[in-house]
Design an enzyme around this catalytic site. Structure first.
Site, PDB file in Angstrom:
ATOM      1  N   SER A 110     -70.350  38.073   7.133  1.00  0.00           N
ATOM      2  CA  SER A 110     -69.241  38.973   7.482  1.00  0.00           C
ATOM      3  C   SER A 110     -69.086  39.096   8.993  1.00  0.00           C
ATOM      4  O   SER A 110     -67.965  39.114   9.519  1.00  0.00           O
ATOM      5  CB  SER A 110     -69.469  40.371   6.897  1.00  0.00           C
ATOM      6  OG  SER A 110     -69.509  40.318   5.500  1.00  0.00           O
ATOM      7  N   ILE A 158     -64.134  49.262   9.052  1.00  0.00           N
ATOM      8  CA  ILE A 158     -63.937  48.140   9.966  1.00  0.00           C
ATOM      9  C   ILE A 158     -65.290  47.513  10.339  1.00  0.00           C
ATOM     10  O   ILE A 158     -66.119  48.126  11.027  1.00  0.00           O
ATOM     11  CB  ILE A 158     -63.154  48.597  11.224  1.00  0.00           C
ATOM     12  CG1 ILE A 158     -61.848  49.289  10.807  1.00  0.00           C
ATOM     13  CG2 ILE A 158     -62.901  47.408  12.152  1.00  0.00           C
ATOM     14  CD1 ILE A 158     -60.936  48.486   9.878  1.00  0.00           C
ATOM     15  N   THR A 159     -65.475  46.277   9.887  1.00  0.00           N
ATOM     16  CA  THR A 159     -66.706  45.529  10.165  1.00  0.00           C
ATOM     17  C   THR A 159     -66.836  45.312  11.672  1.00  0.00           C
ATOM     18  O   THR A 159     -65.848  44.977  12.343  1.00  0.00           O
ATOM     19  CB  THR A 159     -66.674  44.176   9.423  1.00  0.00           C
ATOM     20  OG1 THR A 159     -66.503  44.448   8.033  1.00  0.00           O
ATOM     21  CG2 THR A 159     -67.955  43.379   9.643  1.00  0.00           C
ATOM     22  N   GLN A 181     -84.837  29.202 -24.926  1.00  0.00           N
ATOM     23  CA  GLN A 181     -83.461  28.685 -24.923  1.00  0.00           C
ATOM     24  C   GLN A 181     -82.479  29.677 -24.292  1.00  0.00           C
ATOM     25  O   GLN A 181     -81.537  29.272 -23.619  1.00  0.00           O
ATOM     26  CB  GLN A 181     -83.024  28.360 -26.359  1.00  0.00           C
ATOM     27  CG  GLN A 181     -83.747  27.136 -26.915  1.00  0.00           C
ATOM     28  CD  GLN A 181     -83.288  26.781 -28.305  1.00  0.00           C
ATOM     29  OE1 GLN A 181     -82.544  27.522 -28.942  1.00  0.00           O
ATOM     30  NE2 GLN A 181     -83.732  25.643 -28.786  1.00  0.00           N
ATOM     31  N   PHE A 223     -61.502  43.845  13.626  1.00  0.00           N
ATOM     32  CA  PHE A 223     -60.129  43.642  13.155  1.00  0.00           C
ATOM     33  C   PHE A 223     -59.748  44.873  12.353  1.00  0.00           C
ATOM     34  O   PHE A 223     -60.305  45.115  11.272  1.00  0.00           O
ATOM     35  CB  PHE A 223     -60.122  42.391  12.283  1.00  0.00           C
ATOM     36  CG  PHE A 223     -58.812  41.987  11.667  1.00  0.00           C
ATOM     37  CD1 PHE A 223     -57.956  41.121  12.338  1.00  0.00           C
ATOM     38  CD2 PHE A 223     -58.463  42.428  10.395  1.00  0.00           C
ATOM     39  CE1 PHE A 223     -56.762  40.697  11.748  1.00  0.00           C
ATOM     40  CE2 PHE A 223     -57.271  42.012   9.792  1.00  0.00           C
ATOM     41  CZ  PHE A 223     -56.424  41.149  10.476  1.00  0.00           C
ATOM     42  N   ARG A 256     -60.560  34.586   4.224  1.00  0.00           N
ATOM     43  CA  ARG A 256     -60.813  34.452   2.782  1.00  0.00           C
ATOM     44  C   ARG A 256     -61.292  33.049   2.448  1.00  0.00           C
ATOM     45  O   ARG A 256     -62.119  32.865   1.546  1.00  0.00           O
ATOM     46  CB  ARG A 256     -59.522  34.709   2.002  1.00  0.00           C
ATOM     47  CG  ARG A 256     -59.126  36.148   1.990  1.00  0.00           C
ATOM     48  CD  ARG A 256     -57.700  36.323   1.507  1.00  0.00           C
ATOM     49  NE  ARG A 256     -57.334  37.721   1.573  1.00  0.00           N
ATOM     50  CZ  ARG A 256     -56.089  38.167   1.651  1.00  0.00           C
ATOM     51  NH1 ARG A 256     -55.068  37.318   1.668  1.00  0.00           N
ATOM     52  NH2 ARG A 256     -55.855  39.458   1.697  1.00  0.00           N
ATOM     53  N   LEU A 274     -85.053  38.017 -13.689  1.00  0.00           N
ATOM     54  CA  LEU A 274     -86.206  38.555 -12.952  1.00  0.00           C
ATOM     55  C   LEU A 274     -86.738  39.856 -13.557  1.00  0.00           C
ATOM     56  O   LEU A 274     -87.728  40.401 -13.063  1.00  0.00           O
ATOM     57  CB  LEU A 274     -85.853  38.782 -11.475  1.00  0.00           C
ATOM     58  CG  LEU A 274     -86.151  37.588 -10.555  1.00  0.00           C
ATOM     59  CD1 LEU A 274     -85.205  36.431 -10.802  1.00  0.00           C
ATOM     60  CD2 LEU A 274     -86.104  38.002  -9.101  1.00  0.00           C
ATOM     61  N   GLU A 288     -60.925  41.870   1.954  1.00  0.00           N
ATOM     62  CA  GLU A 288     -60.079  40.675   2.096  1.00  0.00           C
ATOM     63  C   GLU A 288     -59.265  40.425   0.823  1.00  0.00           C
ATOM     64  O   GLU A 288     -59.095  39.276   0.402  1.00  0.00           O
ATOM     65  CB  GLU A 288     -60.933  39.447   2.412  1.00  0.00           C
ATOM     66  CG  GLU A 288     -61.978  39.730   3.456  1.00  0.00           C
ATOM     67  CD  GLU A 288     -61.714  39.065   4.766  1.00  0.00           C
ATOM     68  OE1 GLU A 288     -60.797  38.243   4.831  1.00  0.00           O
ATOM     69  OE2 GLU A 288     -62.431  39.389   5.715  1.00  0.00           O
ATOM     70  N   SER A 325     -55.095  48.166  -0.007  1.00  0.00           N
ATOM     71  CA  SER A 325     -54.432  46.990  -0.582  1.00  0.00           C
ATOM     72  C   SER A 325     -52.984  46.872  -0.127  1.00  0.00           C
ATOM     73  O   SER A 325     -52.412  45.785  -0.162  1.00  0.00           O
ATOM     74  CB  SER A 325     -54.464  47.069  -2.115  1.00  0.00           C
ATOM     75  OG  SER A 325     -55.794  47.092  -2.560  1.00  0.00           O
TER      76      SER A 325
HETATM   77  P1  FAD Z   1     -57.311  50.471  -2.773  1.00  0.00           P
HETATM   78  O1  FAD Z   1     -56.247  49.655  -2.165  1.00  0.00           O
HETATM   79  O2  FAD Z   1     -57.140  51.948  -2.842  1.00  0.00           O
HETATM   80  O3  FAD Z   1     -57.555  49.921  -4.258  1.00  0.00           O
HETATM   81  C1  FAD Z   1     -58.365  50.612  -5.225  1.00  0.00           C
HETATM   82  C2  FAD Z   1     -58.243  49.868  -6.544  1.00  0.00           C
HETATM   83  O4  FAD Z   1     -56.870  49.877  -7.000  1.00  0.00           O
HETATM   84  C3  FAD Z   1     -58.641  48.392  -6.416  1.00  0.00           C
HETATM   85  O5  FAD Z   1     -59.272  47.974  -7.604  1.00  0.00           O
HETATM   86  C4  FAD Z   1     -57.296  47.700  -6.295  1.00  0.00           C
HETATM   87  O6  FAD Z   1     -57.313  46.358  -6.694  1.00  0.00           O
HETATM   88  C5  FAD Z   1     -56.452  48.558  -7.245  1.00  0.00           C
HETATM   89  N1  FAD Z   1     -55.019  48.422  -6.932  1.00  0.00           N
HETATM   90  C6  FAD Z   1     -54.370  48.780  -5.795  1.00  0.00           C
HETATM   91  N2  FAD Z   1     -53.069  48.453  -5.899  1.00  0.00           N
HETATM   92  C7  FAD Z   1     -52.902  47.884  -7.127  1.00  0.00           C
HETATM   93  C8  FAD Z   1     -51.790  47.308  -7.812  1.00  0.00           C
HETATM   94  N3  FAD Z   1     -50.582  47.226  -7.259  1.00  0.00           N
HETATM   95  N4  FAD Z   1     -52.009  46.808  -9.033  1.00  0.00           N
HETATM   96  C9  FAD Z   1     -53.229  46.827  -9.605  1.00  0.00           C
HETATM   97  N5  FAD Z   1     -54.319  47.345  -8.997  1.00  0.00           N
HETATM   98  C10 FAD Z   1     -54.152  47.869  -7.779  1.00  0.00           C
HETATM   99  N6  FAD Z   1     -60.693  46.263   6.412  1.00  0.00           N
HETATM  100  C11 FAD Z   1     -60.286  45.847   7.651  1.00  0.00           C
HETATM  101  O7  FAD Z   1     -59.120  46.014   8.025  1.00  0.00           O
HETATM  102  N7  FAD Z   1     -61.169  45.265   8.524  1.00  0.00           N
HETATM  103  C12 FAD Z   1     -62.472  45.066   8.196  1.00  0.00           C
HETATM  104  O8  FAD Z   1     -63.240  44.537   9.014  1.00  0.00           O
HETATM  105  C13 FAD Z   1     -62.935  45.501   6.905  1.00  0.00           C
HETATM  106  N8  FAD Z   1     -64.258  45.400   6.566  1.00  0.00           N
HETATM  107  C14 FAD Z   1     -64.692  45.954   5.385  1.00  0.00           C
HETATM  108  C15 FAD Z   1     -66.069  45.993   5.107  1.00  0.00           C
HETATM  109  C16 FAD Z   1     -66.529  46.590   3.942  1.00  0.00           C
HETATM  110  C17 FAD Z   1     -67.993  46.683   3.679  1.00  0.00           C
HETATM  111  C18 FAD Z   1     -65.607  47.103   2.992  1.00  0.00           C
HETATM  112  C19 FAD Z   1     -66.091  47.724   1.709  1.00  0.00           C
HETATM  113  C20 FAD Z   1     -64.253  47.073   3.249  1.00  0.00           C
HETATM  114  C21 FAD Z   1     -63.779  46.514   4.463  1.00  0.00           C
HETATM  115  N9  FAD Z   1     -62.422  46.533   4.787  1.00  0.00           N
HETATM  116  C22 FAD Z   1     -61.989  46.102   6.024  1.00  0.00           C
HETATM  117  C23 FAD Z   1     -61.470  47.202   3.901  1.00  0.00           C
HETATM  118  C24 FAD Z   1     -61.034  46.374   2.702  1.00  0.00           C
HETATM  119  O9  FAD Z   1     -60.237  45.294   3.100  1.00  0.00           O
HETATM  120  C25 FAD Z   1     -60.333  47.330   1.717  1.00  0.00           C
HETATM  121  O10 FAD Z   1     -61.340  48.157   1.165  1.00  0.00           O
HETATM  122  C26 FAD Z   1     -59.566  46.596   0.637  1.00  0.00           C
HETATM  123  O11 FAD Z   1     -58.400  46.000   1.156  1.00  0.00           O
HETATM  124  C27 FAD Z   1     -59.176  47.526  -0.521  1.00  0.00           C
HETATM  125  O12 FAD Z   1     -58.566  48.685  -0.049  1.00  0.00           O
HETATM  126  P2  FAD Z   1     -59.063  50.111  -0.568  1.00  0.00           P
HETATM  127  O13 FAD Z   1     -60.528  50.186  -0.458  1.00  0.00           O
HETATM  128  O14 FAD Z   1     -58.245  51.136   0.135  1.00  0.00           O
HETATM  129  O15 FAD Z   1     -58.720  50.133  -2.123  1.00  0.00           O
END
Ligand code: FAD
Length: 395
Positions: free
Chosen positions: A102, A174-175, A290, A140, A254, A349, A374, A149
């Site tokens: 990452s 943000i990583t 098996q 980023f 990605r 395991l 991503e 999302s």
């Molecule tokens: P949400 O968007 O709230 O989604 C929650 C759930 O709802 C998910 O299952 C999603 O698939 C579902 N969902 C949402 N919309 C729909 C739809 N239309 N239809 C069906 N299902 C839906 N971001 C950065 O910008 N920079 C980084 O460096 C970065 N690093 C990260 C590092 C870590 C460890 C983590 C955990 C996240 C990081 N992220 C980063 C953020 C990451 O990209 C987001 O968490 C991701 O895009 C999902 O957004 P959210 O967590 O707000 O979930």
């Protein structure tokens, strides 16, 4: 061809996929694997348990001197490697830990890629050479607390004040955030979404670290707080307006995950094979049952299919023919299969599977983040669903 003239079956490469690699690819892979063995594996369980990556600056410089930062970018101190070589490096790094991959993905494919693809010549000259060397760490900032999302709804705002820009808002998850010297921040403006190159010592910028993560614990994850951060006119990335900019960088990152996830899976698979051969129950190795062999066979099939898919996508990227939908295909399949491989390895395991003495639980919990960041599984299903039907189902 008689069986005697066939090459021997190699359990580590059952499909003979190494035949797809040339000497340069193999040498690069060996270098990255050796580095990860020497510099990450001895300490990773400790870092994971502590929820910290204390050596991050040192590791970044070493990764830089190996050419792993911005690896497939051309010029400005970058290695100019092929997409396949970059993928091989991601696989080897993630075979050690997803947190290390990452670090490299965010630095090279998100922060550096954005500056390289959308930046002015001055921005490239200023930032890319020290970032390629690992002297400056980048992050980023796209995701916000209320917009993951669906980044189109972002609230972070950049307004004009004379020729300056003033940024206000918050980014989340943000990583590299709190160790970064430079942040590529995406913000709403009167002209649509634009990217900004923000030196992290700018007044009003802070990056508190996010604690209490149970995944990607050996990785720095932070909030970005932008409290009236004043930037000169030339801080904006001139080559990107709208979501096209961040989505282009995300597609590149990605692609690295398509390979990287198979690294985590490989480590879990190989750990499970060794364990199954050594652990005895009911008077014989559990690998002699098996049910265990069925698990190992299925894991091997998905692991090497995934590597083959990654290689295919890499060749398409090298030929300039890789579409974002194809990257979604790869990320969706390979992360989903990798997490299944790690979970199955955990069952093989037994109780030891939950211990940090073995790498499988660490990899399985890391992949929970990789499954989400991503683009979540669901987002990639929707991208493919739209491509297959012509009907958008995001809303
Ligand atoms: P949400 O968007 O709230 O989604 C929650 C759930 O709802 C998910 O299952 C999603 O698939 C579902 N969902 C949402 N919309 C729909 C739809 N239309 N239809 C069906 N299902 C839906 N971001 C950065 O910008 N920079 C980084 O460096 C970065 N690093 C990260 C590092 C870590 C460890 C983590 C955990 C996240 C990081 N992220 C980063 C953020 C990451 O990209 C987001 O968490 C991701 O895009 C999902 O957004 P959210 O967590 O707000 O979930």
């Amino acid at each position: 061809m008689s069986a005697r003239t066939l090459p021997p079956f190699d359990p580590r490469d059952p499909l003979g996929l190494d035949d797809l690699l040339d000497d340069e690819d193999l040498a690069l892979r060996a270098t990255v694997r050796q580095w990860a063995d020497d510099r990450v594996l001895p300490d990773i369980a400790d870092w994971y348990e502590r929820g910290a990556l204390p050596a991050i600056r040192e590791l970044a410089r070493e990764l830089g001197s190996m050419g792993a930062l911005g690896m497939s970018l051309q010029g400005y101190g970058c290695a100019g490697a092929s997409a396949v070589q970059y993928g091989l490096a991601c696989l080897e790094l993630e075979a050690a830990d997803s947190g290390i991959r990452s670090l490299v993905s965010v630095q090279g494919s998100l922060a550096m890629y954005s500056i390289h693809s959308y930046g002015s010549e001055e921005q490239k000259q200023q930032w890319l050479p020290p970032m390629a060397a690992g002297e400056v760490i980048g992050c980023f900032g796209l995701t916000e607390p209320d917009h993951g999302s669906d980044p189109a709804g972002m609230r972070t705002y950049a307004k004009r004040d004379g020729s300056d820009w003033v940024l206000t808002g918050r980014k989340m998850w943000i990583t590299n955030g709190s160790v970064a010297g430079v942040a590529v921040v995406w913000a709403r403006t009167d002209e649509g979404i634009r990217g900004f190159v923000v030196p992290t010592d700018a007044p009003g910028f802070s990056a508190p670290e996010i604690k209490h993560k149970w995944s990607l614990r050996a990785s720095v994850t932070s909030e970005l707080v932008l409290d009236d951060v004043r930037l000169p006119a030339d801080a904006v990335l001139p080559g990107a307006t709208g979501l096209r900019g961040p989505l282009g960088a995300l597609s590149h990152a990605r692609y690295g995950i398509v390979w990287g996830a198979m690294g985590a899976a490989r480590t879990c698979f190989e750990t499970a094979v060794e364990y199954a051969k050594a652990r005895e129950q009911f008077g014989k190795p559990i690998g002699g049952f098996q049910l265990t062999q069925a698990k190992l066979a299925d894991m091997a099939v998905e692991l090497h299919k995934g590597i083959l898919l990654a290689h295919h996508l890499g060749r398409r990227m090298d030929a300039g023919r890789l579409r974002p939908e194809q990257v979604s295909f790869g990320k969706l399949n390979n992360v989903r299969e990798a997490i299944e491989i790690c979970r199955t390895a955990r069952t093989i395991l037994g109780a030891n599977g939950i211990s940090l003495e073995y790498p499988v639980m660490r990899h399985a919990t890391n992949l929970e983040s990789v499954l989400t960041y991503e683009g979540t599984v669901e987002m990639h299903q929707l991208v493919l669903g739209k491509a297959l039907t012509g009907i958008e189902a995001f809303r």
